[in-house]
Design a protein around this motif. Sequence first.
Motif, short mmCIF file in Angstrom:
data_model
loop_
_atom_site.label_atom_id
_atom_site.label_comp_id
_atom_site.label_asym_id
_atom_site.label_seq_id
_atom_site.Cartn_x
_atom_site.Cartn_y
_atom_site.Cartn_z
N TYR A 251 56.18 54.71 88.30
CA TYR A 251 56.20 54.63 86.85
C TYR A 251 56.51 56.00 86.24
O TYR A 251 56.30 57.04 86.89
CB TYR A 251 54.83 54.19 86.32
CG TYR A 251 54.48 52.74 86.54
CD1 TYR A 251 55.09 51.73 85.80
CD2 TYR A 251 53.51 52.38 87.48
CE1 TYR A 251 54.74 50.39 85.98
CE2 TYR A 251 53.15 51.06 87.66
CZ TYR A 251 53.78 50.07 86.91
OH TYR A 251 53.43 48.75 87.11
N PRO A 252 56.95 56.03 85.00
CA PRO A 252 57.05 57.32 84.31
C PRO A 252 55.66 57.93 84.17
O PRO A 252 54.64 57.23 84.28
CB PRO A 252 57.62 56.95 82.93
CG PRO A 252 58.16 55.58 83.07
CD PRO A 252 57.37 54.91 84.15
N ALA A 253 55.61 59.21 83.89
CA ALA A 253 54.33 59.88 83.64
C ALA A 253 53.93 59.76 82.18
O ALA A 253 52.74 59.85 81.85
CB ALA A 253 54.42 61.35 84.03
N VAL A 254 54.92 59.57 81.30
CA VAL A 254 54.68 59.51 79.86
C VAL A 254 55.29 58.22 79.32
O VAL A 254 56.41 57.85 79.69
CB VAL A 254 55.29 60.73 79.15
CG1 VAL A 254 55.03 60.67 77.64
CG2 VAL A 254 54.73 62.04 79.73
N TYR A 255 54.56 57.58 78.42
CA TYR A 255 55.00 56.32 77.81
C TYR A 255 55.12 56.50 76.30
O TYR A 255 54.19 56.98 75.65
CB TYR A 255 53.99 55.20 78.10
CG TYR A 255 53.81 54.92 79.56
CD1 TYR A 255 54.49 53.88 80.19
CD2 TYR A 255 52.96 55.71 80.34
CE1 TYR A 255 54.33 53.63 81.55
CE2 TYR A 255 52.78 55.47 81.70
CZ TYR A 255 53.48 54.43 82.29
OH TYR A 255 53.31 54.19 83.63
N GLY A 256 56.27 56.10 75.75
CA GLY A 256 56.45 56.15 74.31
C GLY A 256 56.24 54.77 73.70
O GLY A 256 56.67 53.75 74.27
N TRP A 257 55.60 54.73 72.53
CA TRP A 257 55.36 53.48 71.81
C TRP A 257 55.64 53.71 70.32
O TRP A 257 55.60 54.85 69.86
CB TRP A 257 53.90 53.01 71.99
CG TRP A 257 53.46 52.96 73.41
CD1 TRP A 257 52.70 53.89 74.07
CD2 TRP A 257 53.78 51.95 74.38
NE1 TRP A 257 52.52 53.53 75.38
CE2 TRP A 257 53.17 52.33 75.59
CE3 TRP A 257 54.50 50.77 74.33
CZ2 TRP A 257 53.27 51.58 76.75
CZ3 TRP A 257 54.60 50.01 75.48
CH2 TRP A 257 53.98 50.40 76.67
N ASP A 258 55.86 52.64 69.59
CA ASP A 258 56.08 52.79 68.15
C ASP A 258 55.25 51.76 67.38
O ASP A 258 55.21 50.58 67.75
CB ASP A 258 57.55 52.62 67.79
CG ASP A 258 57.81 53.08 66.36
OD1 ASP A 258 58.12 54.27 66.17
OD2 ASP A 258 57.69 52.26 65.43
N LEU A 259 54.61 52.22 66.30
CA LEU A 259 53.72 51.38 65.52
C LEU A 259 54.34 50.91 64.21
O LEU A 259 53.62 50.48 63.30
CB LEU A 259 52.40 52.12 65.24
CG LEU A 259 51.53 52.42 66.46
CD1 LEU A 259 50.24 53.11 66.06
CD2 LEU A 259 51.23 51.14 67.23
N GLY A 260 55.66 50.98 64.09
CA GLY A 260 56.30 50.47 62.90
C GLY A 260 55.93 49.02 62.62
O GLY A 260 56.03 48.18 63.52
N HIS A 261 55.49 48.74 61.42
CA HIS A 261 55.05 47.44 60.90
C HIS A 261 53.56 47.21 61.11
O HIS A 261 53.04 46.18 60.64
CB HIS A 261 55.84 46.27 61.47
CG HIS A 261 57.29 46.28 61.07
ND1 HIS A 261 58.14 45.23 61.32
CD2 HIS A 261 58.03 47.21 60.41
CE1 HIS A 261 59.36 45.51 60.87
NE2 HIS A 261 59.32 46.72 60.31
N ILE A 262 52.85 48.13 61.77
CA ILE A 262 51.39 47.99 61.84
C ILE A 262 50.82 48.06 60.43
O ILE A 262 49.80 47.44 60.11
CB ILE A 262 50.77 49.09 62.74
CG1 ILE A 262 49.31 48.77 63.08
CG2 ILE A 262 50.84 50.47 62.09
CD1 ILE A 262 49.13 47.79 64.18
N GLU A 263 51.50 48.82 59.57
CA GLU A 263 51.04 49.01 58.19
C GLU A 263 51.09 47.73 57.37
O GLU A 263 50.39 47.59 56.36
CB GLU A 263 51.87 50.11 57.50
CG GLU A 263 53.34 49.77 57.24
CD GLU A 263 54.26 49.97 58.44
OE1 GLU A 263 55.47 49.79 58.27
OE2 GLU A 263 53.75 50.34 59.52
N LEU A 264 51.92 46.77 57.80
CA LEU A 264 52.08 45.52 57.07
C LEU A 264 51.09 44.45 57.51
O LEU A 264 51.03 43.37 56.93
CB LEU A 264 53.51 44.98 57.26
CG LEU A 264 54.65 45.91 56.86
CD1 LEU A 264 55.99 45.24 57.15
CD2 LEU A 264 54.55 46.30 55.39
N GLY A 265 50.34 44.75 58.58
CA GLY A 265 49.46 43.75 59.14
C GLY A 265 50.18 42.76 60.02
O GLY A 265 49.63 41.69 60.35
#
Length: 374
Positions: free
Chosen positions: A79-93
């Motif tokens: 696996y990679p050592a670092v994982y990227g994620w994005d929280l776009g739309h978490i603000e909308l519920g």
Amino acid sequence: MNTNYGLFLISLIIAACTSVEMPKTADTKATKETKNLYASLKAIQGKKILFGHQDATVYGIGWKYDKDQSDIKKISGDYPAVYGWDLGHIELGDSVNLDNIHFDLMRQHIISAYRRGGINTISWHLRNPYTNGSSWDVSSNKVVASIIPGGEKHARYLQWLDSLSLFLSSLVDDSGKAIPVLLRPFHEHTGNWFWWGAPYCSKEDYITLWKSTAEYLRNVKQVHNVLYIYSPDRVTSEEEYFDRFPGDDYVDILGLDMYHRGGESQASTFVTEVQQVMNILEEYAQKHDKVFVFSETGAEGIPMSDWFTAVLYPSIEMHKPAYVLVWRNAHDIEGHHYAPYPGHPSVDDFLLFKSKKDIYFEKNLPNLYKTTKD
């Protein structure tokens, strides 16, 4: 890598984490594990480079939601050592983010990556709170001014931060301890494609937005499992890089988002430009006890079969940021991939890149969240 040599290198990193004074985090109340991760990254930079991939374990070319998989693992066994994620739309519920990843599933993958010893870094392509458009809606230059304290949309923005903080606080391990994450808010602000970009707000308002966001998360919502990354896009000077820097008390990690465009004809230019910025970041990090990383990069479609050894590695070998993260392998957009997958022409070159003694994947990692003093 020779096993004994690898263990020797790991012991050096662990020793470095415990023999020097712990670096100061922007959040003075950061959890012990968060502070330990910061110390580990500080010890790693200049010696090793951790490899990262966006959305690595939730989808890839020709698959989605396969358990315990990633394109990186499929071609390399690791696996990679670092994982990227994005929280776009978490603000909308919403239940899914802007790339249709269920937030509940994302939480599970963040926890799983942490259990394996990996690092999780989070960006936030939040929608436009003034126009209700996307992050890329730059139709108004009033957005940032409207959401900072005193602005007409400030209350709405605080509600969005409540949703963000709820997710961040939900990231806990089996014992209930908060899982450290690296948060990269309002990234690539030197560009003109996001509503928080430099053309659409004053320097003072951008800095106010950054500071008030961090203060609300750590002082009001009591979110203490976050390290903050400041990540401009392509810049040409130290002055340009730090033009909207909110200050050492609000930033833990200096990042750079910069993509290689133009194929082989622009490869040498890309390498030179990255090296120049990495030199700036390294010097500042050393003087101010900070960490520096290559927070987002890649070449869409990987047009060069030797891109990883001929372009990416030369750009980071000299200064060795703590990690480098390439963007995602979209399962639903043809040609939108930044890491190899089975059958891609760059697989052999990627494996050669992986074999470099200073490139680390997940199996190479020591325990980044503890020191021998724990």
